[in-house]
Motif scaffolding. Structure first.
Motif, PDB file in Angstrom:
ATOM      1  N   SER A 172     -10.211  -6.027  -2.315  1.00 40.30           N
ATOM      2  CA  SER A 172      -8.722  -4.752  -3.481  1.00 40.30           C
ATOM      3  C   SER A 172      -7.736  -5.701  -4.149  1.00 40.30           C
ATOM      4  O   SER A 172      -8.322  -7.053  -3.943  1.00 40.30           O
ATOM      5  CB  SER A 172      -8.414  -4.184  -1.755  1.00 40.30           C
ATOM      6  OG  SER A 172      -7.993  -5.431  -0.565  1.00 40.30           O
ATOM      7  N   ASP A 214     -13.491  -2.596   2.165  1.00 44.23           N
ATOM      8  CA  ASP A 214     -12.133  -2.253   0.657  1.00 44.23           C
ATOM      9  C   ASP A 214     -11.557  -2.322  -0.643  1.00 44.23           C
ATOM     10  O   ASP A 214     -12.219  -3.373  -0.999  1.00 44.23           O
ATOM     11  CB  ASP A 214     -10.571  -2.688   1.852  1.00 44.23           C
ATOM     12  CG  ASP A 214      -9.252  -2.310   1.237  1.00 44.23           C
ATOM     13  OD1 ASP A 214      -9.294  -1.849  -0.086  1.00 44.23           O
ATOM     14  OD2 ASP A 214      -8.250  -3.313   1.711  1.00 44.23           O
ATOM     15  N   SER A 268      -9.412  -0.826  -2.360  1.00 46.35           N
ATOM     16  CA  SER A 268      -8.687  -0.043  -3.276  1.00 46.35           C
ATOM     17  C   SER A 268      -7.713  -0.733  -4.635  1.00 46.35           C
ATOM     18  O   SER A 268      -7.845  -2.150  -4.617  1.00 46.35           O
ATOM     19  CB  SER A 268      -7.754   0.208  -1.866  1.00 46.35           C
ATOM     20  OG  SER A 268      -6.957  -1.241  -1.205  1.00 46.35           O
ATOM     21  N   PHE A 295     -14.542   1.074   8.503  1.00 47.81           N
ATOM     22  CA  PHE A 295     -13.553   1.387   7.690  1.00 47.81           C
ATOM     23  C   PHE A 295     -13.741   1.656   6.346  1.00 47.81           C
ATOM     24  O   PHE A 295     -14.910   0.684   6.325  1.00 47.81           O
ATOM     25  CB  PHE A 295     -12.127   0.364   7.474  1.00 47.81           C
ATOM     26  CG  PHE A 295     -11.218   0.683   7.120  1.00 47.81           C
ATOM     27  CD1 PHE A 295      -9.828   1.005   7.328  1.00 47.81           C
ATOM     28  CD2 PHE A 295     -10.586  -0.413   5.921  1.00 47.81           C
ATOM     29  CE1 PHE A 295      -8.782   1.367   6.254  1.00 47.81           C
ATOM     30  CE2 PHE A 295     -10.250  -0.535   4.740  1.00 47.81           C
ATOM     31  CZ  PHE A 295      -8.245   0.324   5.510  1.00 47.81           C
ATOM     32  N   ASN A 334     -11.987   2.000   2.757  1.00 47.51           N
ATOM     33  CA  ASN A 334     -10.827   2.382   0.947  1.00 47.51           C
ATOM     34  C   ASN A 334     -11.377   2.183   0.077  1.00 47.51           C
ATOM     35  O   ASN A 334     -11.283   0.954  -0.604  1.00 47.51           O
ATOM     36  CB  ASN A 334      -9.641   1.521   1.930  1.00 47.51           C
ATOM     37  CG  ASN A 334      -8.671   1.926   0.961  1.00 47.51           C
ATOM     38  OD1 ASN A 334      -7.993   2.792  -0.003  1.00 47.51           O
ATOM     39  ND2 ASN A 334      -7.075   1.355   1.471  1.00 47.51           N
ATOM     40  N   SER A 361      -8.795   4.197  -1.879  1.00 43.92           N
ATOM     41  CA  SER A 361      -7.487   4.718  -2.509  1.00 43.92           C
ATOM     42  C   SER A 361      -6.843   4.028  -4.239  1.00 43.92           C
ATOM     43  O   SER A 361      -7.589   2.597  -3.855  1.00 43.92           O
ATOM     44  CB  SER A 361      -5.842   4.456  -0.996  1.00 43.92           C
ATOM     45  OG  SER A 361      -6.467   3.262  -1.048  1.00 43.92           O
ATOM     46  N   ILE A 379     -12.771   9.922   7.546  1.00 44.34           N
ATOM     47  CA  ILE A 379     -11.699   9.720   6.335  1.00 44.34           C
ATOM     48  C   ILE A 379     -10.507   9.694   6.523  1.00 44.34           C
ATOM     49  O   ILE A 379     -10.362  11.445   6.307  1.00 44.34           O
ATOM     50  CB  ILE A 379     -12.805   9.156   5.689  1.00 44.34           C
ATOM     51  CG1 ILE A 379     -12.128   8.144   4.991  1.00 44.34           C
ATOM     52  CG2 ILE A 379     -13.226  10.633   4.545  1.00 44.34           C
ATOM     53  CD1 ILE A 379     -12.620   7.040   3.250  1.00 44.34           C
ATOM     54  N   SER A 395      -5.393   8.536   3.956  1.00 43.64           N
ATOM     55  CA  SER A 395      -5.185   7.379   3.185  1.00 43.64           C
ATOM     56  C   SER A 395      -5.334   6.668   2.552  1.00 43.64           C
ATOM     57  O   SER A 395      -5.459   5.929   1.429  1.00 43.64           O
ATOM     58  CB  SER A 395      -3.824   6.793   4.560  1.00 43.64           C
ATOM     59  OG  SER A 395      -4.640   6.030   5.026  1.00 43.64           O
ATOM     60  N   SER A 396      -6.841   6.505   3.276  1.00 44.78           N
ATOM     61  CA  SER A 396      -8.217   5.388   2.084  1.00 44.78           C
ATOM     62  C   SER A 396      -8.715   6.152   0.925  1.00 44.78           C
ATOM     63  O   SER A 396      -9.884   5.343   0.650  1.00 44.78           O
ATOM     64  CB  SER A 396      -9.346   5.332   3.825  1.00 44.78           C
ATOM     65  OG  SER A 396      -8.554   5.237   4.245  1.00 44.78           O
ATOM     66  N   SER A 421     -10.356   2.300  11.537  1.00 41.59           N
ATOM     67  CA  SER A 421      -9.994   1.367  11.123  1.00 41.59           C
ATOM     68  C   SER A 421     -10.006  -0.127  11.578  1.00 41.59           C
ATOM     69  O   SER A 421      -9.698  -1.155  11.463  1.00 41.59           O
ATOM     70  CB  SER A 421      -8.256   1.080  10.169  1.00 41.59           C
ATOM     71  OG  SER A 421      -7.804   1.561  12.153  1.00 41.59           O
TER      72      SER A 421
END
Length: 967
Positions: free
Chosen positions: A491, A513, A515, A535, A537, A539, A556, A559-560, A818
Motif C-alpha cells: 500500500s 493490502d 490500497s 483481509f 484491501n 481501496s 469484504i 472500506s476495502s 481483518s
C-alpha cells in the motif's frame, strides 16, 4: 492380594513382639512399597512388576537396592503418568536415600513426615499437582536431606521458617508455584547451599541482606516474583556464583560494586526491573560471562567499551533502556557473540561494521537513532561469517543510502527488517537470492523503481512488506513462486498496471493490502479461491468491473474497496452493466433484388437489439405483476382483518416480525436495523444454514433485509430459562455491550418454548479452527499477539460492565476479516434461573481445560477471576498451537503443566508453536507465556485483573512492531 497384605502385617507385628532378628526383614521394604502403590493410579501399568509375592523389591520398576543388604536405597518413578497421593508406605523404607517422583499427576498435600526418613538425601516431587502449603515443621528434623524440589506444582502459602534450620541443604527448588510472602530472614545461614531457585512465584518484599554468607553458592534464581528494593549489596562475596537471575521483579537502584567480584559468573539476568544509572566499566572484568541481560530497565549513558573484554560472551541483551552514543568498536573482540539485542535505546552513530565480521546469528538494533549509509562498510564485501546471520533488524532508525546490492551473501537470513528509515534507490535484484528468508520488511522508506522480478527467488518468503515507499511499475508475476506467502502489503506506493492473476495461486495468502496505488483493470475472479484470506484491501486505486464472487469477497468490507468508482457489485451497492451483444439486423429488403437495387431508392432498416426485446418483455411482465400483486394485497388485507398471520419456522414455532400481545405468537426485537429476513422466517432454522453448535445452543446464519448477515443462536436450555420479563431484561442488558473485540448481540426472539439470540455474523471462523485445523495456514506471531491482546481488551470491557463470561474457549473466539478477535457467547449463563455449577458444568463440559478449579468447589465464589483462568489457558493455546488437554496413546498432556515444566527446565521457548520456527520475538513470547501461566493460577486471588493483563501486554509488546499496524 488383600489377604497377602494382611499376612505381611501379621508377620511385621509378630516380629516386633518376638526377639528382633539380626537378619534384615526384607519384606518390610516390599510391604512399604505395596502400601505406597495402593494409593496410586497407574494407567500405563508401569508398576506391574511390583508383586507382594517377591522376597525383595530390587528387580521392580524404578527401584534400586543396596547390593549387599538388598534394602531399597533409591526410588525413581519419574514421568510415568502416576496419579493419586504420596502415601505413608514410604515411611517404611528406612534406608531410602533418593525419592524421585517428578513429572507425574500426583495430588494432595506434602507429608511433613517424609523429611524424617533418616537416610533420605534427595526429594524430587517437581512437575505434579501438589497443593496446599509446605508444612511448617517439614525442615525441623531434615536429617541428611541435601536436595529438595517441589517445582512446578500448585503450592501456596509462605515459605516455612524451618527452611533456615536445615543446614545440610545443598539445592532448593520451589520454582513455578504460587508461594507468597517474603524470603525467610535466616535463609542465608544455609552455609552448604549451592543452588536456590524460587523463580516464578509471588514472593515479595526486599531481598534480605546476608547472601554473602553463602560462600559456596553457584546458582540463584529469584526471577519472576514481586521483589522490591535493591540488589543485595554483598552478592559479590558469593565468589563461586555461576548463574544469577533477578529478572522480572520491581528492583531499583544501580548495580552494586561488589558484583565486580563475580569473576566465575557465566550468566547474569537482571532484565525487567527498574534498575538505573550507568553500567560500570568493571562489567568487563566478568570475563567468564556468556550471557548478559540488562533489558527493560532504566540504564543510561554509553555502552561501556569494556564489554569488548568479554570474549566468551554469546548473548547480549541491552534492549529497552536509555543507552546513548555509539556501540563500542571494542566489541569486535567478542568473538563468540551469537545474539545481540540493543533495540529501543537512544544509540547513535553508524551500523557497527564489526557486527558483520563475526559469527553473529541475530542482530536487533531497531528503535534507535543510527545514521549513515548502510552500504559501506557494513555489507559491502562478501564475508563468510555473514552466512550465519539469521535475524537482522535495523528498523526505526535514521539510516540512509541504498540497500546493499549484494544481499545474497546473507544466505541464512530468516528475518530482514529495514523499515522506517530513510533508504532510497531501488530494491536490488539480489533480494531473490535470499532463499531462506521468511520476512522482508522495507516499508516506510523512500525506495523507488519497481519490485524486481527476482523476488520470486525468495521461495521461503511468508511476509513481504513494502508499504509507504515510492515504488512504481507492476507487481511481478514471478511472485507466484513465493508459495508460502501469507502477508503481502504494498500500500501507499505508485504501483500500476493490473493485479496479476498469478496472485490467486498463492493459496496461503491471509492478508493483502494494495490500497492507495494506481492499479487499473479488473480484479481476477480467481481471487475468490483464496480460502485463507482474512483481509484484502484495494481501496483508492482505479480498478473497474465486478468484484470476484465467492469466498472472502462475499463479505469484504466496504472500506476495502472505496475509491474505485468503476467497481461494481453488491458490496459497493452499484450494479454491474449488462454485457450487450451486437444488435440483430432485421431487414427483409437488405439484399439486392434480382434486377439489382436502385441507388436512389433505399428502404429504412429496422434494427432491434436483444436487450430491447428483453426490455419490452420485462415491461409487459411488470404490468402483469403489478396487477397480480394488487389482487393479492387485497386478499391479504382481508385475511389479516380476520386473524393475525403467523410465519412458521422450520422447527414448527410461530414467528412474527413485530411484537404481538398474543402469547401464542413469538416476539422479535432487533436493537437496531431491519427486523425482517430476506429468506423469510421459515428458513431461519434450516439445517443447511447451520454453522455451529455449543453448550447453549445451535447457531444458524441468515441475512437481514438491509443486507447484513447475522448469526442466530437457538438456545437449547428452554426448560431452564427465566421468565420472559427476566429473559428480556438480561438480553437487553447484553445487547447494550458494544466493543470491537466482542461479538455484538443484535436482537432476540421469544416464545415460551423457543428462544433465539441474534448476533452479528463474523465471517472468518473460530480461533480453534485457525489453530488446530490441519488445512489452515499457520497464524504469524504478530497475528497471535494481536489476538491475545484483542481478547484481553474484550474481556476487560466485559468485566467493567460487570459481566462474567463463564464459557471461555477457543471455539467461542471468532476472527473477523481483518484478523481481529471477537469474543462471543458471553454472559449466557445469566439467562439461567440460578448459576448452578452442575448446570454450568453440563452446559460447558466441552470447555475441558479452560474451567477454573473453583467450579469444582462449592465454597469458592465464581468471579471475574474465573474468566482470567480461561484466558490464561487460551494464551498458552494460542502461543503453543496445542489444545488445553491432549489425549495421547498412553498419556494425557495438560497444556498448563507442560508449559510450566518447560519453564522450569529453561526450555520455555521450545513451547512456542513449532510452525513458527524461530520467527518470533523471544522478548515478547517468553513474557506472554509467563503471563498466561500467572493468569491460569490455581488460586483466584493470585490471578491479575483483565485490566492489568491489558496493561502488561501493552508493555510487553515490542514498540517497533507493536505499534506497527498491518497496513
Amino acid at each position: 492380594m488383600v489377604l497377602k497384605v494382611l499376612v505381611f502385617l501379621v508377620l511385621v507385628l509378630v516380629s516386633a513382639v518376638v526377639v528382633e532378628s539380626q537378619q534384615p526383614t526384607f519384606n518390610d521394604d516390599v510391604l512399604g512399597l505395596i502400601f505406597f502403590k495402593a494409593g496410586l493410579k497407574d494407567p500405563t501399568a508401569k508398576l506391574q512388576s511390583w508383586s507382594a509375592d517377591d522376597n525383595d523389591p530390587c528387580n521392580w520398576m524404578g527401584v534400586k537396592c543396596d547390593p549387599t543388604t538388598y534394602r531399597v536405597t533409591e526410588l525413581h518413578l519419574d514421568g510415568l503418568s502416576l496419579s493419586g497421593h504420596v502415601g505413608r508406605g514410604l515411611l517404611r523404607l528406612p534406608f531410602l536415600q533418593v525419592l524421585s517422583l517428578s513429572k507425574n499427576n500426583l495430588t494432595g498435600t506434602i507429608n511433613s513426615e517424609l523429611s524424617r526418613i533418616g537416610s533420605l538425601q534427595v526429594i524430587d516431587l517437581s512437575g505434579n499437582n501438589l497443593s496446599g502449603s509446605i508444612p511448617d515443621d517439614f525442615f525441623t528434623q531434615c536429617g541428611s536431606l541435601r536436595s529438595i524440589s517441589f517445582a512446578r506444582n500448585n503450592l501456596t502459602g509462605e515459605l516455612p521458617a524451618s527452611l533456615s534450620s536445615c543446614s545440610t541443604l545443598v539445592a532448593v527448588n520451589f520454582s513455578s508455584n504460587q508461594i507468597s510472602g517474603q524470603l525467610p530472614s535466616g535463609i542465608w545461614y544455609l552455609r552448604s547451599l549451592q543452588s536456590l531457585d524460587m523463580s516464578g512465584n509471588l514472593l515479595e518484599g526486599e531481598i534480605p541482606e546476608g547472601i554473602g554468607n553463602l560462600y559456596d553458592l553457584r546458582r540463584i534464581k529469584l526471577g519472576n516474583n514481586r521483589f522490591s528494593g535493591r540488589l543485595p549489596g554483598d552478592i559479590g562475596s558469593c565468589s563461586h556464583l555461576k548463574s544469577v537471575d533477578f529478572s522480572d521483579n520491581y528492583l531499583y537502584g544501580s548495580l552494586p560494586d561488589s558484583m565486580r567480584k563475580l569473576g566465575s559468573c557465566s550468566s547474569i539476568s537482571l532484565g525487567g526491573n527498574s534498575l538505573r544509572g550507568q553500567v560500570p566499566d568493571w562489567i568487563g572484568e566478568l570475563t567468564s560471562l556468556e550471557s548478559l541481560d540488562l533489558s527493560a530497565n532504566n540504564f543510561s549513558g554509553k555502552v561501556p567499551s569494556s564489554l569488548g573484554n568479554l570474549q566468551l560472551l554469546r548473548e547480549l541483551n541491552l534492549s529497552m533502556n536509555q543507552f546513548t552514543g555509539a556501540l563500542p568498536e571494542s566489541m569486535a573482540n567478542c568473538y563468540n557473540l551469537l545474539a545481540i539485542d540493543v533495540s529501543q535505546n537512544l544509540l547513535t552513530g553508524n551500523v557497527p561494521s564489526w557486527m558483520f565480521k563475526m559469527g553473529v546469528q541475530g542482530a536487533l538494533i531497531s528503535g534507535n537513532k543510527l545514521m549513515g549509509n548502510v552500504e559501506s562498510p557494513s555489507l559491502a564485501s562478501t564475508v563468510p561469517s555473514y552466512q550465519g546471520l539469521r535475524m537482522l533488524d535495523l528498523s526505526s532508525n535514521a539510516l540512509s543510502g541504498e540497500i546493499p546490492s549484494n544481499l545474497g551473501v546473507l544466505s541464512s537470513l530468516l528475518f530482514f527488517n529495514m523499515s522506517r528509515n530513510h533508504l532510497f534507490g531501488s530494491i536490488p535484484a539480489s533480494i531473490g537470492e535470499l532463499k531462506a528468508t521468511q520476512v522482508i520488511d522495507l516499508s516506510h522508506n523512500l525506495l523507488n523503481g519497481s519490485i524486481p522480478s527476482e523476488i520470486g527467488g525468495a521461495v521461503s518468503l511468508k511476509e513481504l512488506r513494502l508499504q509507504r515507499n515510492f515504488l512504481s511499475g507492476k507487481i511481478p508475476t514471478q511472485i507466484v513462486k513465493c508459495s508460502s506467502l501469507t502477508i503481502l502489503i504494498l500500500s501507499r506506493n505508485n504501483l500500476s498496471g493490473s493485479i496479476p492473476t498469478a496472485i490467486s495461486n498463492l493459496s496461503n495468502l491471509q492478508y493483502v493490502d494494495l490500497s492507495l496505488n494506481d492499479f487499473t483493470g479488473s480484479l481476477p475472479k480467481e481471487l475468490a479461491n483464496l480460502s485463507q484470506l482474512m483481509f484484502f484491501n484495494i481501496s483508492h486505486n482505479h480498478l473497474h468491473g465486478e468484484l470476484p464472487l465467492g469466498g472472502f469477497f462475499n463479505t469484504i468490507p466496504t472500506s476495502s474497496v472505496l475509491g474505485n468508482p468503476s467497481l461494481c457489485g453488491s458490496v459497493v451497492n452499484r450494479s454491474c452493466p449488462a454485457v450487450h451483444p451486437k444488435p440483430i439486423v432485421l431487414n427483409p429488403n437488405s439484399s439486392d433484388s434480382i434486377g439489382g437495387s436502385s441507388p436512389n431508392h433505399h428502404r429504412k432498416k429496422i434494427v432491434l437489439s436483444i436487450s430491447a426485446l428483453i426490455a419490452i418483455g420485462a415491461a409487459a411482465f411488470i404490468v402483469i405483476g403489478v396487477v397480480a400483486i394488487t389482487v393479492l394485497n387485497i386478499h391479504v388485507h382481508s385475511s389479516m382483518s380476520r386473524a393475525p398471520a403467523a410465519l412458521t419456522l422450520s422447527g414448527g414455532e410461530d414467528f412474527s416480525c413485530s411484537p404481538n400481545n398474543d402469547p401464542n405468537y413469538g416476539k422479535l426485537v432487533m436493537f437496531s436495523g431491519d427486523a425482517d429476513f430476506v429468506a423469510g422466517a421459515h428458513a431461519l432454522l434450516n439445517k443447511d444454514c447451520e454453522i455451529g453448535r455449543g453448550g447453549f445452543g445451535v447457531v444458524y446464519r441468515t441475512i437481514l433485509r438491509d443486507g447484513r448477515s447475522v448469526a442466530i443462536k437457538k438456545l437449547t436450555v428452554s426448560s431452564l430459562i427465566k421468565s420472559q420479563d427476566e429473559f428480556e431484561r438480561e438480553v437487553k442488558r447484553l445487547g447494550k455491550i458494544r466493543h470491537h473485540n466482542l461479538v455484538a448481540l443484535e436482537g432476540y426472539y421469544w416464545t415460551p418454548s423457543l428462544q433465539l439470540l441474534i448476533y452479528e455474523f463474523v465471517s472468518n471462523d473460530s480461533l480453534y479452527k485457525h489453530l488446530h485445523e490441519p488445512d489452515r495456514s499457520c497464524p504469524s506471531w504478530r497475528q497471535r499477539f494481536n489476538i491475545i491482546l484483542g481478547m484481553a481488551k474484550g474481556l476487560a470491557y466485559l468485566h467493567r460492565m460487570n459481566v462474567i463470561h463463564y464459557n471461555l474457549k477457543s471455539t467461542n473466539v471468532l476472527i473477523d476479516c481483518s484478523g481481529e478477535p471477537k469474543v462471543g457467547d458471553f454472559g449466557l449463563a445469566r439467562l439461567l434461573p440460578t448459576l448452578d455449577r452442575c448446570v454450568l458444568s453440563s452446559k460447558i463440559q466441552s470447555a475441558l481445560g479452560y474451567m477454573a478449579p473453583e467450579f469444582a468447589c462449592k465454597t469458592v465464589k465464581i468471579t471475574e477471576k474465573s474468566d482470567v483462568y480461561g484466558f490464561g489457558v487460551l494464551v498458552l493455546e494460542v502461543i503453543t498451537g496445542k489444545k488445553p488437554v491432549e489425549y495421547m496413546e498412553d498419556d494425557v498432556v495438560v497444556l498448563c503443566e507442560m508449559v510450566r515444566g518447560a519453564l522450569e527446565d529453561g526450555k520455555v521457548e521450545e513451547c512456542v508453536d513449532g510452525r513458527l520456527r524461530s520467527n518470533f520475538p523471544t522478548e515478547e513470547a517468553v513474557p506472554v507465556i509467563k503471563l498466561g501461566l500467572i493468569c491460569a493460577s490455581q488460586v483466584p486471588s493470585n490471578r491479575p485483573d483483565m485490566e492489568e493483563v491489558v496493561n502488561i501486554l501493552e508493555l510487553i509488546q515490542c514498540p517497533s512492531e507493536g505499534q506497527e499496524e498491518l497496513e
